[in-house]
Design an enzyme around this catalytic site. Structure first.
Site, PDB file in Angstrom:
ATOM      1  N   ASN A  34      45.463  43.701  36.359  1.00 18.17           N
ATOM      2  CA  ASN A  34      44.388  43.381  35.632  1.00 18.17           C
ATOM      3  C   ASN A  34      43.273  44.530  35.304  1.00 18.17           C
ATOM      4  OD1 ASN A  34      42.102  42.060  34.214  1.00 18.17           O
ATOM      5  ND2 ASN A  34      41.793  40.515  35.960  1.00 18.17           N
TER       6      ASN A  34
ATOM      7  N   LYS B 108      40.604  44.489  33.740  1.00 17.46           N
ATOM      8  CA  LYS B 108      39.228  43.836  33.471  1.00 17.46           C
ATOM      9  C   LYS B 108      38.586  44.621  32.353  1.00 17.46           C
ATOM     10  CE  LYS B 108      39.066  41.964  38.081  1.00 17.46           C
ATOM     11  NZ  LYS B 108      38.471  41.715  39.165  1.00 17.46           N
TER      12      LYS B 108
ATOM     13  N   HIS C 184      40.743  33.160  34.794  1.00 17.27           N
ATOM     14  CA  HIS C 184      40.236  34.211  35.819  1.00 17.27           C
ATOM     15  C   HIS C 184      38.720  33.835  36.268  1.00 17.27           C
ATOM     16  CE1 HIS C 184      39.079  37.749  37.855  1.00 17.27           C
ATOM     17  NE2 HIS C 184      40.262  38.048  37.744  1.00 17.27           N
TER      18      HIS C 184
ATOM     19  N   GLU D 174      36.336  35.234  36.951  1.00 17.15           N
ATOM     20  CA  GLU D 174      35.242  36.097  36.046  1.00 17.15           C
ATOM     21  C   GLU D 174      35.027  35.512  34.832  1.00 17.15           C
ATOM     22  OE1 GLU D 174      36.725  40.009  36.583  1.00 17.15           O
ATOM     23  OE2 GLU D 174      36.492  39.808  38.707  1.00 17.15           O
TER      24      GLU D 174
ATOM     25  N   GLU E 223      43.448  33.569  43.836  1.00 20.27           N
ATOM     26  CA  GLU E 223      42.587  34.505  43.789  1.00 20.27           C
ATOM     27  C   GLU E 223      41.310  34.021  44.448  1.00 20.27           C
ATOM     28  OE1 GLU E 223      43.540  38.136  40.975  1.00 20.27           O
ATOM     29  OE2 GLU E 223      41.955  36.901  39.973  1.00 20.27           O
TER      30      GLU E 223
ATOM     31  N   GLY F 298      37.324  42.242  44.343  1.00 19.01           N
ATOM     32  CA  GLY F 298      36.298  43.323  44.338  1.00 19.01           C
ATOM     33  C   GLY F 298      35.496  43.631  45.678  1.00 19.01           C
TER      34      GLY F 298
ATOM     35  N   SER G   1      41.337  42.198  46.278  1.00 22.16           N
ATOM     36  CA  SER G   1      41.311  43.488  47.126  1.00 22.16           C
ATOM     37  C   SER G   1      42.681  43.894  47.765  1.00 22.16           C
ATOM     38  CB  SER G   1      40.153  43.288  48.366  1.00 22.16           C
ATOM     39  OG  SER G   1      39.028  42.839  47.831  1.00 22.16           O
TER      40      SER G   1
HETATM   41  P1  13P Z   1      40.266  43.307  42.709  1.00 23.72           P
HETATM   42  O1  13P Z   1      41.709  43.570  43.096  1.00 23.72           O
HETATM   43  O2  13P Z   1      39.507  44.452  42.351  1.00 23.72           O
HETATM   44  O3  13P Z   1      39.968  42.588  44.226  1.00 23.72           O
HETATM   45  O4  13P Z   1      40.331  42.101  41.722  1.00 23.72           O
HETATM   46  C1  13P Z   1      41.543  41.073  41.858  1.00 23.72           C
HETATM   47  C2  13P Z   1      41.570  40.381  40.537  1.00 23.72           C
HETATM   48  O5  13P Z   1      40.345  39.771  40.021  1.00 23.72           O
HETATM   49  C3  13P Z   1      42.431  40.524  39.689  1.00 23.72           C
HETATM   50  O6  13P Z   1      42.621  39.585  38.522  1.00 23.72           O
END
Ligand code: 13P
Length: 254
Positions: A3, A5, A95, A97, A167, A173, A213
């Protein structure tokens, strides 16, 4: 699955695919690779993959989100029909976010999931708890509520296979991945729930990815956890070499 983002532009997206093809080892047909670029980069990435000529059937492209309506007056939104028409086969739904920054509540997530399935897109449904819920020991009921409402208007018995991504928000992150003790029970819970609500083929027909992560250093250990079928990778998917290194760690275990 990677992803991206809100990262990359046209030229860096295309060169990523070229570099990835050079670096990645053949998966032997065992691991599906899906990239989720921002909307305008979906088609160029699809084209770059098609031009790459290496196991393109295992390498798919998806969208990070979609609107639940097929079309209409929703300025700035993108429909499933639209993303499909530019070559996306997958779509991330729910997701964290989108849930926390853009107000996607459980009902909206359910409507998007229904729409994705109706349009023949492969949804990757994200669930996961915030830190205060985990600290309070309520993560299981929280995730079950997310699952129940996502499938509220969907006939689960009609689904032959399905992909979830667990997740935990506190692991996204942050550099702090969840551990075996945190991941294994949650993946078991999701699989049991899927079996209980009657997915065709039961719990074995679902794939549960872990996200939060994941990086080349922890990928092998995480992939070793019972019930982890793959990853949804954010930050470490942004560079072709680190995404390829994660794939390498997974191939090593297959
Ligand atoms: P990270 O791998 O940057 O922690 O993000 C995970 C994520 O949100 C994937 O959709």
């Amino acid at each position: 699955m990677g992803n991206w983002k809100m990262n990359k532009d046209l030229s860096s997206a295309v060169s990523y695919v070229e570099e990835f093809f050079k670096l990645a080892r053949d998966t032997g047909g065992k691991i599906d690779i899906v990239l989720f670029p921002p909307f305008p980069l979906i088609h160029p990435v699809v084209e770059a993959i098609r031009g790459g000529a290496r196991w393109t059937d295992l390498f798919a492209v998806g969208a990070q989100d979609m609107h639940f309506a097929e079309k209409g007056a929703y300025t700035g939104a993108v429909s499933g029909i639209c993303i499909k028409s530019v070559g996306a086969t997958h779509v991330i739904i729910g997701h964290s976010e989108r849930r926390t920054l853009f107000g996607d509540d459980n009902k909206t997530v359910g409507a998007k999931l229904k729409s994705a399935l109706e349009m023949g897109l492969v949804p990757v449904l994200c669930v996961g708890e915030p830190l205060d819920i985990r600290d309070a020991g309520r993560e299981e009921e929280y995730v079950i509520r997310q699952l129940k409402s996502a499938f509220d208007k969907i006939e689960t018995r009609s689904l032959r296979s399905f992909t979830f991504a667990y997740e935990p928000i506190w692991a996204i992150g942050t550099g702090r991945n969840a551990t075996r003790d945190e991941i294994e029970p949650m993946h078991n819970l999701i699989r049991k729930w899927a079996s209980k609500v009657g997915f065709q083929g039961g719990g074995d027909s679902v794939r549960i990815l872990y996200g939060g992560s994941v990086n080349p250093d922890n990928a092998r250990e995480l992939y070793d956890i019972d019930g982890v079928d793959g990853f949804l990778v954010g930050g470490a998917s942004l560079e072709a070499y680190s995404f390829a290194a994660i794939l390498d760690a997974m191939i090593g275990k297959e």
